[in-house]
Design an enzyme around this catalytic site. Structure first.
Site, short mmCIF file in Angstrom:
data_model
loop_
_atom_site.label_atom_id
_atom_site.label_comp_id
_atom_site.label_asym_id
_atom_site.label_seq_id
_atom_site.Cartn_x
_atom_site.Cartn_y
_atom_site.Cartn_z
N GLU A 1 10.78 -0.88 -1.33
CA GLU A 1 9.59 -1.42 -0.68
C GLU A 1 9.85 -2.79 -0.08
OE1 GLU A 1 4.97 -2.71 -1.65
OE2 GLU A 1 6.37 -2.42 -3.30
N GLU B 1 -3.12 -0.45 -3.56
CA GLU B 1 -2.60 -1.66 -4.21
C GLU B 1 -3.35 -2.86 -3.64
OE1 GLU B 1 1.65 -3.02 -5.77
OE2 GLU B 1 1.47 -3.12 -3.60
#
Length: 197
Positions: A65, A164
């Site tokens: 990520e 998130e």
């Protein structure tokens, strides 16, 4: 790294999670990014190859990520989808994928439609949060999530979308946008079928 990865595999196996986020690490404090970039890339590639081989034995996928270094973590090494794609190409393992957090991607590069289209074959997981506040998708901000979700559907994305973000209220309030989204699309809560006419 190897000890932590082995522990992560045990936890993932225990809960039936087939994907593990393999983090890139941080540029050491007091060090210029450019001065250590080559060494960090070499180490990250070696670690990713090791991780991919271990995860393949478990039929698991490793995710990398990019995290923005403008706001969230100025020291994080991997910070753009372009950099992540180049590293994944160098590693060359099919069980390593891109975890694309649209919050970080928007901050670092914008151009979300093109980035989703370009990197779609590499994407193994999507995460969302509104920019700049990192709250619910329907909070004020830069991103049009109805458009983004339709684009993901048109590309054939069938994976999970991780939320998130920091809800402005409690967790259930923070998921209220999802019910509205489903209703706008004529779906039942849960997104599994057409609502009663």
């Amino acid at each position: 790294f190897r000890q932590d990865l082995a522990a992560a595999v045990q936890y993932a196996r225990a809960v039936g999670c087939p994907r593990i986020h393999v983090m890139a690490g941080r540029v050491p404090l007091g060090t210029e990014r450019a001065a250590v970039a080559g060494e960090m890339e070499t180490t990250f590639i070696e670690n990713l190859r090791y991780a991919a081989d271990l995860l393949a034995q478990e039929d698991m996928i490793g995710l990398v990520e990019p995290i923005n270094n403008r706001i969230t973590d100025p020291q994080y090494y991997l910070n753009s989808p372009h950099q992540a794609a180049a590293i994944l190409e160098k590693v060359g393992r099919p069980n390593l994928k891109l975890q694309l957090d649209l919050f970080h991607c928007q901050i670092m590069d914008g151009n979300l439609s093109r980035n989703l289209e370009t990197y779609f074959p590499l994407i193994g997981h999507i995460q969302i949060a509104q920019v700049p506040g990192r709250h619910e998708p329907d909070s004020p901000g830069e991103l049009n999530f109805s458009y983004i979700f339709e684009l993901l559907e048109s590309l054939g994305y069938s994976g999970y979308v991780g939320c998130e973000y920091a809800p402005k209220g409690d967790t259930l309030e923070g998921l209220g946008w999802l019910h509205s989204y489903w209703e706008d699309r004529g779906l039942q809560h849960g997104g599994t079928g057409k609502a009663a006419e």
